[in-house]
Design an enzyme around this catalytic site. Structure first.
Site, PDB file in Angstrom:
ATOM      1  N   TYR A  58       1.166  -0.992  -0.002  1.00 56.39           N
ATOM      2  CA  TYR A  58       0.064  -0.237   0.055  1.00 56.39           C
ATOM      3  C   TYR A  58       0.760   1.908   0.218  1.00 56.39           C
ATOM      4  CZ  TYR A  58      -3.655  -3.696   1.697  1.00 56.39           C
ATOM      5  OH  TYR A  58      -4.605  -4.031   1.544  1.00 56.39           O
ATOM      6  N   PRO A 210     -15.521  -3.774   3.223  1.00 54.52           N
ATOM      7  CA  PRO A 210     -17.054  -4.409   4.157  1.00 54.52           C
ATOM      8  C   PRO A 210     -18.030  -3.543   3.577  1.00 54.52           C
ATOM      9  CG  PRO A 210     -15.327  -3.564   6.168  1.00 54.52           C
ATOM     10  CD  PRO A 210     -14.660  -3.705   4.812  1.00 54.52           C
ATOM     11  N   LEU A 211     -17.371  -2.055   2.574  1.00 47.95           N
ATOM     12  CA  LEU A 211     -18.691  -1.076   2.374  1.00 47.95           C
ATOM     13  C   LEU A 211     -18.764  -0.979   1.264  1.00 47.95           C
ATOM     14  CD1 LEU A 211     -17.618   1.997   5.167  1.00 47.95           C
ATOM     15  CD2 LEU A 211     -19.337   0.454   5.298  1.00 47.95           C
ATOM     16  N   GLY A 212     -18.385  -1.935   0.484  1.00 44.82           N
ATOM     17  CA  GLY A 212     -18.093  -1.800  -0.877  1.00 44.82           C
ATOM     18  C   GLY A 212     -17.517  -0.959  -1.732  1.00 44.82           C
ATOM     19  N   ARG A 213     -15.938  -0.905  -0.960  1.00 40.47           N
ATOM     20  CA  ARG A 213     -15.271   0.496  -1.659  1.00 40.47           C
ATOM     21  C   ARG A 213     -16.166   1.776  -1.496  1.00 40.47           C
ATOM     22  NH1 ARG A 213     -10.338  -1.856  -3.420  1.00 40.47           N
ATOM     23  NH2 ARG A 213     -10.583  -4.913  -4.099  1.00 40.47           N
ATOM     24  N   GLY A 214     -16.931   1.556  -0.291  1.00 41.78           N
ATOM     25  CA  GLY A 214     -17.399   3.046   0.142  1.00 41.78           C
ATOM     26  C   GLY A 214     -18.860   3.003  -0.820  1.00 41.78           C
ATOM     27  N   PHE A 215     -19.170   2.409  -1.764  1.00 37.42           N
ATOM     28  CA  PHE A 215     -20.783   2.044  -2.718  1.00 37.42           C
ATOM     29  C   PHE A 215     -21.588   1.939  -1.515  1.00 37.42           C
ATOM     30  CE2 PHE A 215     -23.209   0.326  -5.576  1.00 37.42           C
ATOM     31  CZ  PHE A 215     -23.568   1.540  -6.586  1.00 37.42           C
TER      32      PHE A 215
HETATM   33  N1  LIG Z   1      -6.184  -8.112   1.113  1.00 38.36           N
HETATM   34  C1  LIG Z   1      -6.767  -7.297   0.070  1.00 38.36           C
HETATM   35  O1  LIG Z   1      -6.560  -7.890  -0.936  1.00 38.36           O
HETATM   36  C2  LIG Z   1      -7.497  -6.707   0.366  1.00 38.36           C
HETATM   37  C3  LIG Z   1      -7.775  -5.397  -0.990  1.00 38.36           C
HETATM   38  C4  LIG Z   1      -8.493  -4.685  -0.497  1.00 38.36           C
HETATM   39  C5  LIG Z   1      -8.629  -4.298   0.745  1.00 38.36           C
HETATM   40  N2  LIG Z   1      -8.841  -4.854   1.849  1.00 38.36           N
HETATM   41  C6  LIG Z   1      -7.589  -3.981   3.239  1.00 38.36           C
HETATM   42  O2  LIG Z   1      -9.629  -3.661   3.750  1.00 38.36           O
HETATM   43  C7  LIG Z   1      -9.442  -2.293   4.278  1.00 38.36           C
HETATM   44  C8  LIG Z   1     -11.065  -2.051   3.583  1.00 38.36           C
HETATM   45  O3  LIG Z   1     -11.053  -2.156   2.298  1.00 38.36           O
HETATM   46  P1  LIG Z   1     -11.716  -0.385   1.672  1.00 38.36           P
HETATM   47  O4  LIG Z   1     -10.545   0.649   2.144  1.00 38.36           O
HETATM   48  O5  LIG Z   1     -10.781  -1.033   0.190  1.00 38.36           O
HETATM   49  O6  LIG Z   1     -12.696  -0.636   0.863  1.00 38.36           O
HETATM   50  P2  LIG Z   1     -14.414   0.015   2.167  1.00 38.36           P
HETATM   51  O7  LIG Z   1     -13.786  -0.413   3.294  1.00 38.36           O
HETATM   52  O8  LIG Z   1     -15.051  -0.759   1.826  1.00 38.36           O
HETATM   53  O9  LIG Z   1     -14.341   1.495   1.560  1.00 38.36           O
HETATM   54  C9  LIG Z   1     -13.403   1.868   1.864  1.00 38.36           C
HETATM   55  C10 LIG Z   1     -14.359   3.443   1.775  1.00 38.36           C
HETATM   56  O10 LIG Z   1     -15.592   3.806   2.042  1.00 38.36           O
HETATM   57  C11 LIG Z   1     -15.554   5.015   2.768  1.00 38.36           C
HETATM   58  N3  LIG Z   1     -15.916   4.979   4.081  1.00 38.36           N
HETATM   59  C12 LIG Z   1     -16.368   4.870   4.628  1.00 38.36           C
HETATM   60  N4  LIG Z   1     -16.346   4.461   5.931  1.00 38.36           N
HETATM   61  C13 LIG Z   1     -17.387   5.331   5.027  1.00 38.36           C
HETATM   62  C14 LIG Z   1     -18.601   5.941   5.839  1.00 38.36           C
HETATM   63  N5  LIG Z   1     -19.362   5.701   7.412  1.00 38.36           N
HETATM   64  N6  LIG Z   1     -19.282   6.749   5.218  1.00 38.36           N
HETATM   65  C15 LIG Z   1     -19.635   7.157   4.093  1.00 38.36           C
HETATM   66  N7  LIG Z   1     -17.562   6.850   3.720  1.00 38.36           N
HETATM   67  C16 LIG Z   1     -17.492   5.781   3.929  1.00 38.36           C
HETATM   68  C17 LIG Z   1     -14.122   5.552   2.859  1.00 38.36           C
HETATM   69  O11 LIG Z   1     -13.966   6.752   2.332  1.00 38.36           O
HETATM   70  P3  LIG Z   1     -12.787   7.931   2.907  1.00 38.36           P
HETATM   71  O12 LIG Z   1     -11.752   7.441   2.585  1.00 38.36           O
HETATM   72  O13 LIG Z   1     -13.173   9.817   2.851  1.00 38.36           O
HETATM   73  O14 LIG Z   1     -12.866   7.724   4.748  1.00 38.36           O
HETATM   74  C18 LIG Z   1     -13.359   4.669   1.804  1.00 38.36           C
HETATM   75  O15 LIG Z   1     -13.527   5.599   0.062  1.00 38.36           O
HETATM   76  C19 LIG Z   1      -8.748  -1.438   3.163  1.00 38.36           C
HETATM   77  O16 LIG Z   1      -8.445  -0.849   4.425  1.00 38.36           O
HETATM   78  C20 LIG Z   1      -7.320  -2.388   3.181  1.00 38.36           C
HETATM   79  O17 LIG Z   1      -6.322  -2.517   4.273  1.00 38.36           O
HETATM   80  C21 LIG Z   1      -7.578  -5.820   1.812  1.00 38.36           C
END
Ligand SMILES: NC(=O)c1ccc[n+]([C@@H]2O[C@H](COP(=O)([O-])OP(=O)(O)OC[C@H]3O[C@@H](n4cnc5c(N)ncnc54)[C@H](OP(=O)(O)O)[C@@H]3O)[C@@H](O)[C@H]2O)c1
Length: 321
Positions: A58, A210-215
């Site tokens: 990252y 878990p938030l569908g990448r924010g969606f």
């Molecule tokens: N093992 C793997 O291959 C892999 C792949 C992907 C991710 N990951 C790990 O999983 C973690 C989480 O996944 P992710 O960050 O990709 O996706 P996510 O947690 O599904 O979504 C992150 C997005 O949601 C937004 N968000 C978070 N909380 C919110 C809320 N309460 N209301 C509105 N928007 C919100 C964030 O915005 P802001 O940034 O503006 O806060 C960001 O754009 C990553 O940080 C990483 O550590 C692992």
């Protein structure tokens, strides 16, 4: 505050961890701010011990350094998870390769320890299996790190049940991390899903995105919401027609959220927690207000009717990558 057992690690952690990836790359990079990201991590640790998720890939080391800054003086409040096996070939375009060779794993573990500023990594994942290196070889190198005291426990990411079982025979798999959310339910498949394997074998299942990448938060309602370079700007699920179709999933989440006076994000997280006591999701955010809301999602109790409605939400249109 309620806690959850993190697989066979022996750690009790807050039910909702923190994914740190987006603080370094991937989403809305123009809004990155290291100082405030360190503050977000430190605030998360107030609910500690909290599972912090990072990886050497990252930001090509940037994210581990950031986590290391936040950990200074707070080591005991965190269960530190990082990953090896994905290499950054070009940072500007986020072009990635894989390297699961024992030499690379040994070298990258030392680099991660240095960047994180810790003596030992609590949970060290193989980020992806390298198709050119037998899993036994990569896993053997990881097990050596445990024997040397550099790593406490081992995990895998995005593996099949067969791969998890192969690794587990040689050294315990403490956790598996894969994408799981209301629009990505593959890990729950009763026959092939990795979450069930984890439950049966004493491992934690750690849903990423878990938030569908924010969606699923309902924040993104059109494809032009993303700046150039944002991972989602070119992702099939966020493109024009797919995004419009996928908003039907968000509508269901928002309807359930309204019943609880909660946000869609909170319901999306609460739903992952209902998938089993072995589940510890790691939502990512770089904003304090979202961190607080996400942490509070652990207190939401979804009813049978809520779960039936969420389970009946349409399947996602578009592939994950
Ligand atoms: N093992 C793997 O291959 C892999 C792949 C992907 C991710 N990951 C790990 O999983 C973690 C989480 O996944 P992710 O960050 O990709 O996706 P996510 O947690 O599904 O979504 C992150 C997005 O949601 C937004 N968000 C978070 N909380 C919110 C809320 N309460 N209301 C509105 N928007 C919100 C964030 O915005 P802001 O940034 O503006 O806060 C960001 O754009 C990553 O940080 C990483 O550590 C692992």
């Amino acid at each position: 505050m309620e806690t959850r057992q993190l697989g066979s690690t022996g750690h009790e952690v807050a039910p909702i961890g923190l994914g740190c990836m987006g603080m370094s790359w991937g989403y809305a990079e123009s809004q990155r701010d290291d100082t405030s990201s360190v503050e977000v991590i430190r605030r998360a640790l107030d609910a500690g011990p909290v599972l912090l998720d990072t990886a050497d890939a990252y930001g090509d080391g940037h994210n581990e350094t950031l986590v290391g800054r936040a950990l200074a003086g707070r080591r005991d409040d965190a269960v530190v998870a990082t990953k090896t096996g994905i290499v950054v070939q070009d940072l500007a375009t986020r072009t990635l390769g894989r390297n699961g060779s024992p030499e690379h794993i040994r070298h990258s573990a030392d680099s991660s320890l240095r960047r994180l500023g810790v003596d030992v990594i609590d949970l060290y994942y193989l980020h992806r299996v390298d198709p050119l290196v037998p899993l036994d070889e990569s896993w053997g190198a990881l097990a050596d790190l445990v024997r040397e005291g550099k790593v406490r426990h081992l995990g895998l990411s995005e593996v099949t049940r067969e791969q998890a079982a192969t690794a587990h025979r040689a050294h315990p798999v403490a956790a598996v991390q894969s994408e799981l959310s209301l629009w990505t339910r593959d890990p729950l498949d009763p026959r092939t899903g990795i979450s069930g394997w984890c439950a049966d074998n004493g491992a934690a299942f750690v849903p990423f995105a878990p938030l569908g990448r924010g969606f699923l938060t309902g924040r993104y309602r059109s494809a032009d919401a993303f700046e150039a370079g944002d991972f989602r700007a070119t992702n099939p699920r966020f493109g024009g027609e797919a995004l419009a179709a996928n908003l039907r999933i968000v509508a269901v989440v928002e309807e359930v959220a309204a019943r609880h006076g909660a946000t869609a994000a909170q319901v999306a997280l609460a739903w992952t927690l209902t998938r089993g006591d072995h589940v510890v999701p790691i939502p990512g955010t770089k904003q304090l207000r979202y961190l607080a809301a996400n942490t509070a999602a652990a207190d939401i109790r979804l009813s049978a009717r809520d779960l039936a409605d969420l389970d009946a939400a349409p399947a996602a249109v578009g592939s994950r990558y």
